[in-house]
Design an enzyme around this catalytic site. Structure first.
Site, PDB file in Angstrom:
ATOM      1  N   LYS A 124      45.569  36.308  49.559  1.00 41.73           N
ATOM      2  CA  LYS A 124      45.077  36.076  48.209  1.00 41.73           C
ATOM      3  C   LYS A 124      45.555  37.207  47.327  1.00 41.73           C
ATOM      4  O   LYS A 124      45.248  38.375  47.556  1.00 41.73           O
ATOM      5  CB  LYS A 124      43.559  36.029  48.234  1.00 41.73           C
ATOM      6  CG  LYS A 124      42.934  35.587  46.938  1.00 41.73           C
ATOM      7  CD  LYS A 124      41.440  35.453  47.163  1.00 41.73           C
ATOM      8  CE  LYS A 124      40.751  34.790  46.024  1.00 41.73           C
ATOM      9  NZ  LYS A 124      39.296  34.741  46.264  1.00 41.73           N
TER      10      LYS A 124
ATOM     11  N   LYS B  51      47.012  31.715  48.432  1.00 38.46           N
ATOM     12  CA  LYS B  51      46.448  31.466  47.111  1.00 38.46           C
ATOM     13  C   LYS B  51      46.869  32.559  46.159  1.00 38.46           C
ATOM     14  O   LYS B  51      46.783  33.722  46.545  1.00 38.46           O
ATOM     15  CB  LYS B  51      44.933  31.465  47.288  1.00 38.46           C
ATOM     16  CG  LYS B  51      44.136  31.279  46.065  1.00 38.46           C
ATOM     17  CD  LYS B  51      42.684  31.262  46.446  1.00 38.46           C
ATOM     18  CE  LYS B  51      41.924  31.098  45.168  1.00 38.46           C
ATOM     19  NZ  LYS B  51      40.685  31.724  45.171  1.00 38.46           N
TER      20      LYS B  51
HETATM   21  C1  PBG Z   1      36.349  33.880  45.001  1.00 37.38           C
HETATM   22  C2  PBG Z   1      37.306  32.824  44.549  1.00 37.38           C
HETATM   23  C3  PBG Z   1      38.136  32.851  43.419  1.00 37.38           C
HETATM   24  C4  PBG Z   1      38.799  31.617  43.395  1.00 37.38           C
HETATM   25  C5  PBG Z   1      38.356  30.896  44.495  1.00 37.38           C
HETATM   26  N1  PBG Z   1      37.456  31.669  45.210  1.00 37.38           N
HETATM   27  C6  PBG Z   1      38.286  33.895  42.363  1.00 37.38           C
HETATM   28  C7  PBG Z   1      38.986  35.149  42.679  1.00 37.38           C
HETATM   29  O1  PBG Z   1      39.344  35.433  43.809  1.00 37.38           O
HETATM   30  O2  PBG Z   1      39.198  35.954  41.750  1.00 37.38           O
HETATM   31  C8  PBG Z   1      39.793  31.186  42.362  1.00 37.38           C
HETATM   32  C9  PBG Z   1      40.046  29.713  42.286  1.00 37.38           C
HETATM   33  C10 PBG Z   1      40.830  29.305  41.088  1.00 37.38           C
HETATM   34  O3  PBG Z   1      41.275  30.152  40.284  1.00 37.38           O
HETATM   35  O4  PBG Z   1      41.005  28.090  40.927  1.00 37.38           O
HETATM   36  N2  PBG Z   1      35.025  33.394  45.045  1.00 37.38           N
END
Ligand code: PBG
Length: 328
Positions: A198, A250
């Site tokens: 991520k 992601k």
């Molecule tokens: C954390 C989480 C995030 C997203 C999914 N789970 C936010 C982050 O990591 O800043 C982002 C999903 C999206 O932008 O569609 N709870």
């Protein structure tokens, strides 16, 4: 010169029938997961302005969305809670009566046998500072103190009936901590979909509105640097060793190379999250008449599959099923 060129790749593009015959990449409803936001005490769905067409659901409309996802043959839903109150430790995320756990129970009762109910396992929706973990005295995100909370949160979600939990906070050791806690509580069948890779991405912007985030600053001390690819392989290796059943990359679009590298590297299923900013870009351009919305959606999802994702989380998941019916 007649007959030249001898080899004509265009021949296999010359009709819809031949294009269909030779298409390498397929996209099926079962491969798609629909993220859903459920807001505590909401009496009607609240539109998310930066994500046109996406809502903070009431418990009731979330149930309907789950039933519809099941009817369309999607693989699952990924639930996010939007609590009324937040605090420093994100206690609403662990509370069996907190909005996310309540929404999980609702969803499980609607889901039927095939649709999987998945839940985001992270504290950021529940903390008043908006970070994914608890803070130490110096205001830094405290990795090991956070692991303890993730472990409890994972058990609470499994107890609410979640089939799949998605640790997404990028704390070191989170998959192992959650696996150990789940197993210790007898939830050996609960699947871990690890947000292994991520990146600290600007493309999460609209998600902050979607969950009413109170974050100031950024997540660069725990999410990955967009400049790095080796780090992604290191993270998936650790997560698989800690017991991740599925690994995720992601965001998706700016990281298609990473999806491919991860797919070629591991032997567990690979998911990709087609995130909020990727959704917002296409919707905004389409609203301006600058691109063909439906073609852009299918092209986006197909590209993520082609890069190597077996599973895609997308805010277009339900609609894509309709679009696929039309092109088939
Ligand atoms: C954390 C989480 C995030 C997203 C999914 N789970 C936010 C982050 O990591 O800043 C982002 C999903 C999206 O932008 O569609 N709870």
């Amino acid at each position: 010169m007649s007959g030249f060129p001898d080899v004509r790749p265009r021949r296999l593009r010359s009709s819809a029938a031949v294009r269909r015959l030779v298409a390498e990449t397929t996209l099926q409803p079962r491969q798609l997961i629909l993220p859903l936001f459920v807001r505590e005490n909401a009496t009607e769905p609240i539109p998310i302005s930066s994500m046109p067409g996406v809502y903070q659901h009431t418990r009731d409309t979330a149930r309907k969305a789950v039933a519809e996802a099941a009817a369309r043959g999607l693989g699952g839903v990924m639930l996010f809670g939007v609590p009324e109150h937040k605090d420093a430790t994100g206690s609403g995320g662990l509370d069996p009566n907190g909005i996310l756990n309540v929404a999980i129970r609702d969803a499980v009762s609607e889901a039927g046998d095939e649709l999987l109910v998945m839940s985001d396992l992270c504290l950021d929706e529940f903390t008043d500072h908006g970070h994914c973990g608890v803070l130490d005295a110096a205001g830094r995100v405290d990795n090991d103190a956070t692991l303890q909370l993730y472990a409890e949160m994972g058990v609470a979600q499994a107890e609410a009936g979640a089939h799949v939990v998605g640790p997404s906070g990028m704390m070191d050791g989170q998959v192992g901590a959650v696996r150990k806690a789940l197993d210790g509580a007898g939830h050996t069948d609960t699947v871990i979909l690890a947000y292994s890779v991520k990146y600290a991405s600007a493309f999460f912007g609209p998600f902050r509105e979607a969950v009413g985030s109170s974050l100031q600053g950024d997540r660069k001390t725990y999410q990955q640097d967009p400049a790095n690819a080796h780090d992604a392989i290191r993270e998936v290796d650790l997560d698989v060793a800690e017991g991740a059943d599925i690994v995720m990359v992601k965001p998706a679009l700016a990281y298609l190379d990473i999806i491919r590298q991860v797919r070629d590297h591991v032997d567990v299923p690979v998911a990709a999250y087609n995130i909020s900013g990727e959704y917002a870009m296409v919707e905004a351009a389409a609203a301006n008449g600058w691109i063909d919305r439906e073609r852009a959606i299918l092209e986006t999802l197909t590209a993520i599959r082609r890069a190597g994702a077996d599973i895609i989380l997308s805010y277009w998941a339900a609609e894509a099923v309709h679009l696929l019916d039309r092109v088939r």
